[in-house]
Design a protein around this motif. Sequence first.
Motif, PDB file in Angstrom:
ATOM      1  N   GLY A  97       4.095  12.287  -2.037  1.00 29.27           N
ATOM      2  CA  GLY A  97       3.454  13.036  -0.968  1.00 29.27           C
ATOM      3  C   GLY A  97       4.302  14.223  -0.563  1.00 29.27           C
ATOM      4  N   ASP A  98       3.672  15.335  -0.324  1.00 34.06           N
ATOM      5  CA  ASP A  98       4.363  16.516   0.163  1.00 34.06           C
ATOM      6  C   ASP A  98       5.000  16.189   1.510  1.00 34.06           C
ATOM      7  OD1 ASP A  98       4.671  19.182   1.564  1.00 34.06           O
ATOM      8  OD2 ASP A  98       3.920  19.848  -0.389  1.00 34.06           O
ATOM      9  N   LYS A  99       6.201  16.686   1.740  1.00 37.38           N
ATOM     10  CA  LYS A  99       6.883  16.345   2.992  1.00 37.38           C
ATOM     11  C   LYS A  99       6.207  16.965   4.209  1.00 37.38           C
ATOM     12  CE  LYS A  99      10.449  19.928   2.674  1.00 37.38           C
ATOM     13  NZ  LYS A  99      11.882  20.142   2.533  1.00 37.38           N
ATOM     14  N   ARG A 100       5.302  17.918   3.985  1.00 37.52           N
ATOM     15  CA  ARG A 100       4.591  18.549   5.099  1.00 37.52           C
ATOM     16  C   ARG A 100       3.296  17.834   5.454  1.00 37.52           C
ATOM     17  NH1 ARG A 100       4.737  24.176   2.058  1.00 37.52           N
ATOM     18  NH2 ARG A 100       4.239  22.672   0.461  1.00 37.52           N
ATOM     19  N   GLY A 152      -0.478  23.745 -11.891  1.00 37.25           N
ATOM     20  CA  GLY A 152       0.045  22.597 -11.165  1.00 37.25           C
ATOM     21  C   GLY A 152      -0.230  22.700  -9.680  1.00 37.25           C
ATOM     22  N   VAL A 153       0.162  21.684  -8.989  1.00 36.68           N
ATOM     23  CA  VAL A 153       0.043  21.640  -7.545  1.00 36.68           C
ATOM     24  C   VAL A 153       1.460  21.619  -6.991  1.00 36.68           C
ATOM     25  CG1 VAL A 153      -0.797  20.316  -5.595  1.00 36.68           C
ATOM     26  CG2 VAL A 153      -2.103  20.357  -7.692  1.00 36.68           C
ATOM     27  N   ASP A 154       1.755  22.516  -6.080  1.00 33.03           N
ATOM     28  CA  ASP A 154       3.089  22.592  -5.516  1.00 33.03           C
ATOM     29  C   ASP A 154       3.245  21.527  -4.438  1.00 33.03           C
ATOM     30  OD1 ASP A 154       5.638  23.506  -4.993  1.00 33.03           O
ATOM     31  OD2 ASP A 154       4.948  24.970  -3.514  1.00 33.03           O
ATOM     32  N   ILE A 155       4.088  20.557  -4.721  1.00 38.08           N
ATOM     33  CA  ILE A 155       4.360  19.488  -3.761  1.00 38.08           C
ATOM     34  C   ILE A 155       5.851  19.451  -3.518  1.00 38.08           C
ATOM     35  CG2 ILE A 155       4.340  16.993  -3.413  1.00 38.08           C
ATOM     36  CD1 ILE A 155       1.821  16.847  -4.991  1.00 38.08           C
ATOM     37  N   ASN A 174       9.655   2.494 -19.806  1.00 35.85           N
ATOM     38  CA  ASN A 174       9.251   3.000 -21.117  1.00 35.85           C
ATOM     39  C   ASN A 174       7.846   3.589 -21.094  1.00 35.85           C
ATOM     40  OD1 ASN A 174      11.682   2.054 -22.029  1.00 35.85           O
ATOM     41  ND2 ASN A 174      10.852   0.151 -22.829  1.00 35.85           N
ATOM     42  N   GLN A 175       7.037   3.126 -20.160  1.00 33.64           N
ATOM     43  CA  GLN A 175       5.648   3.546 -20.077  1.00 33.64           C
ATOM     44  C   GLN A 175       5.496   4.649 -19.034  1.00 33.64           C
ATOM     45  OE1 GLN A 175       3.095   0.357 -18.885  1.00 33.64           O
ATOM     46  NE2 GLN A 175       1.594   0.827 -20.452  1.00 33.64           N
ATOM     47  N   GLU A 176       4.605   5.600 -19.325  1.00 33.40           N
ATOM     48  CA  GLU A 176       4.328   6.661 -18.352  1.00 33.40           C
ATOM     49  C   GLU A 176       3.669   6.050 -17.124  1.00 33.40           C
ATOM     50  OE1 GLU A 176       4.751  10.074 -18.286  1.00 33.40           O
ATOM     51  OE2 GLU A 176       5.983   9.914 -20.075  1.00 33.40           O
ATOM     52  N   PRO A 177       4.156   6.350 -15.915  1.00 38.05           N
ATOM     53  CA  PRO A 177       3.561   5.760 -14.711  1.00 38.05           C
ATOM     54  C   PRO A 177       2.265   6.467 -14.316  1.00 38.05           C
ATOM     55  CG  PRO A 177       5.338   7.213 -14.102  1.00 38.05           C
ATOM     56  CD  PRO A 177       5.330   7.170 -15.609  1.00 38.05           C
ATOM     57  N   VAL A 178       1.513   5.800 -13.472  1.00 33.79           N
ATOM     58  CA  VAL A 178       0.346   6.416 -12.838  1.00 33.79           C
ATOM     59  C   VAL A 178       0.884   7.145 -11.607  1.00 33.79           C
ATOM     60  CG1 VAL A 178      -1.808   5.980 -11.620  1.00 33.79           C
ATOM     61  CG2 VAL A 178      -1.237   4.644 -13.644  1.00 33.79           C
ATOM     62  N   LEU A 179       0.617   8.433 -11.515  1.00 31.76           N
ATOM     63  CA  LEU A 179       1.119   9.227 -10.394  1.00 31.76           C
ATOM     64  C   LEU A 179      -0.035   9.659  -9.504  1.00 31.76           C
ATOM     65  CD1 LEU A 179       3.638  11.555 -12.254  1.00 31.76           C
ATOM     66  CD2 LEU A 179       4.124   9.451 -11.031  1.00 31.76           C
ATOM     67  N   VAL A 180       0.081   9.366  -8.232  1.00 36.58           N
ATOM     68  CA  VAL A 180      -0.875   9.836  -7.237  1.00 36.58           C
ATOM     69  C   VAL A 180      -0.120  10.832  -6.371  1.00 36.58           C
ATOM     70  CG1 VAL A 180      -2.375   9.204  -5.327  1.00 36.58           C
ATOM     71  CG2 VAL A 180      -2.109   7.637  -7.258  1.00 36.58           C
ATOM     72  N   SER A 181      -0.617  12.064  -6.310  1.00 37.09           N
ATOM     73  CA  SER A 181       0.039  13.117  -5.534  1.00 37.09           C
ATOM     74  C   SER A 181      -0.836  13.496  -4.353  1.00 37.09           C
ATOM     75  CB  SER A 181       0.269  14.353  -6.399  1.00 37.09           C
ATOM     76  OG  SER A 181       1.006  14.022  -7.545  1.00 37.09           O
ATOM     77  N   VAL A 182      -0.198  13.745  -3.224  1.00 35.15           N
ATOM     78  CA  VAL A 182      -0.894  14.207  -2.026  1.00 35.15           C
ATOM     79  C   VAL A 182      -0.262  15.550  -1.663  1.00 35.15           C
ATOM     80  CG1 VAL A 182      -1.550  13.675   0.342  1.00 35.15           C
ATOM     81  CG2 VAL A 182      -1.168  11.805  -1.276  1.00 35.15           C
ATOM     82  N   ASP A 183      -1.058  16.621  -1.718  1.00 38.26           N
ATOM     83  CA  ASP A 183      -0.492  17.937  -1.407  1.00 38.26           C
ATOM     84  C   ASP A 183      -0.440  18.157   0.105  1.00 38.26           C
ATOM     85  OD1 ASP A 183      -3.092  18.558  -0.683  1.00 38.26           O
ATOM     86  OD2 ASP A 183      -3.385  20.102  -2.198  1.00 38.26           O
ATOM     87  N   ASP A 184       0.050  19.314   0.514  1.00 32.85           N
ATOM     88  CA  ASP A 184       0.237  19.587   1.943  1.00 32.85           C
ATOM     89  C   ASP A 184      -1.077  19.676   2.711  1.00 32.85           C
ATOM     90  OD1 ASP A 184      -0.438  21.943   0.664  1.00 32.85           O
ATOM     91  OD2 ASP A 184       0.828  23.196   1.929  1.00 32.85           O
ATOM     92  N   ASP A 236       0.796  14.711   6.634  1.00 34.15           N
ATOM     93  CA  ASP A 236       0.845  13.616   7.594  1.00 34.15           C
ATOM     94  C   ASP A 236       1.045  12.295   6.851  1.00 34.15           C
ATOM     95  OD1 ASP A 236       0.533  12.252  10.051  1.00 34.15           O
ATOM     96  OD2 ASP A 236      -1.590  11.930   9.622  1.00 34.15           O
ATOM     97  N   TYR A 237       1.943  11.462   7.348  1.00 34.84           N
ATOM     98  CA  TYR A 237       2.241  10.189   6.698  1.00 34.84           C
ATOM     99  C   TYR A 237       0.998   9.304   6.630  1.00 34.84           C
ATOM    100  CZ  TYR A 237       4.329   5.727   5.559  1.00 34.84           C
ATOM    101  OH  TYR A 237       4.623   4.541   4.954  1.00 34.84           O
ATOM    102  N   GLY A 238       0.095   9.433   7.569  1.00 35.50           N
ATOM    103  CA  GLY A 238      -1.133   8.646   7.573  1.00 35.50           C
ATOM    104  C   GLY A 238      -1.953   8.872   6.313  1.00 35.50           C
ATOM    105  N   ARG A 239      -1.925  10.084   5.783  1.00 33.74           N
ATOM    106  CA  ARG A 239      -2.672  10.384   4.554  1.00 33.74           C
ATOM    107  C   ARG A 239      -2.046   9.667   3.360  1.00 33.74           C
ATOM    108  NH1 ARG A 239      -7.212  10.678   2.303  1.00 33.74           N
ATOM    109  NH2 ARG A 239      -7.488  12.295   0.768  1.00 33.74           N
ATOM    110  N   ILE A 240      -0.731   9.578   3.318  1.00 30.43           N
ATOM    111  CA  ILE A 240      -0.046   8.852   2.248  1.00 30.43           C
ATOM    112  C   ILE A 240      -0.337   7.360   2.383  1.00 30.43           C
ATOM    113  CG2 ILE A 240       2.209   8.270   1.268  1.00 30.43           C
ATOM    114  CD1 ILE A 240       3.095  11.090   2.185  1.00 30.43           C
ATOM    115  N   TYR A 241      -0.326   6.874   3.613  1.00 26.96           N
ATOM    116  CA  TYR A 241      -0.627   5.462   3.858  1.00 26.96           C
ATOM    117  C   TYR A 241      -2.065   5.148   3.433  1.00 26.96           C
ATOM    118  CZ  TYR A 241      -0.917   0.982   6.233  1.00 26.96           C
ATOM    119  OH  TYR A 241      -1.088  -0.341   6.497  1.00 26.96           O
TER     120      TYR A 241
END
Length: 155
Positions: free
Chosen positions: A110-113, A43-46, A59-69, A115-120
Amino acid sequence: MAITPRRHKRRKLKAEINVVPYIDVMLVLLIIFMVTAPLLNLGVDIQLPQSAAKSIDNNQEPVLVSVDDQGNLYLTLGAAKREPVSEQELQTKVAAFVRQNPKVSVLIGGDKRVDYGRIYQAMVLLQQAGVPHVGLMSQPTDQSSSGKSAAHGRS
């Protein structure tokens, strides 16, 4: 004194396989795999930010987009495994999946560490892929109440 040649008894050949060395090798391999399997980090630690938002019941599995640190993007489509993706792959795969499942939820964690710009930036990529609503994931403030991530702030 004359030496008479001794007759050697002929032994019959055995047509058996000695499996003891094979069992030893298999036991060693089993031990190696048992020791190394827990060490693999699949896994990826976020570390998600915490909030008091309620969980989404879907009921349906969501699409998850993760942004690591580090700002790397990871995609989980439904029940599939999480995979690292580039920005172009993210757009292509999510667009195809959303066309097939128009009512699927799309969430960004998004990982709390990071930059918010990357999540945006990830949100913009999803919008360009044709996703009408994007939710943000967070950890519940009370960890004992629920192990699930909450989603809020749908845009």
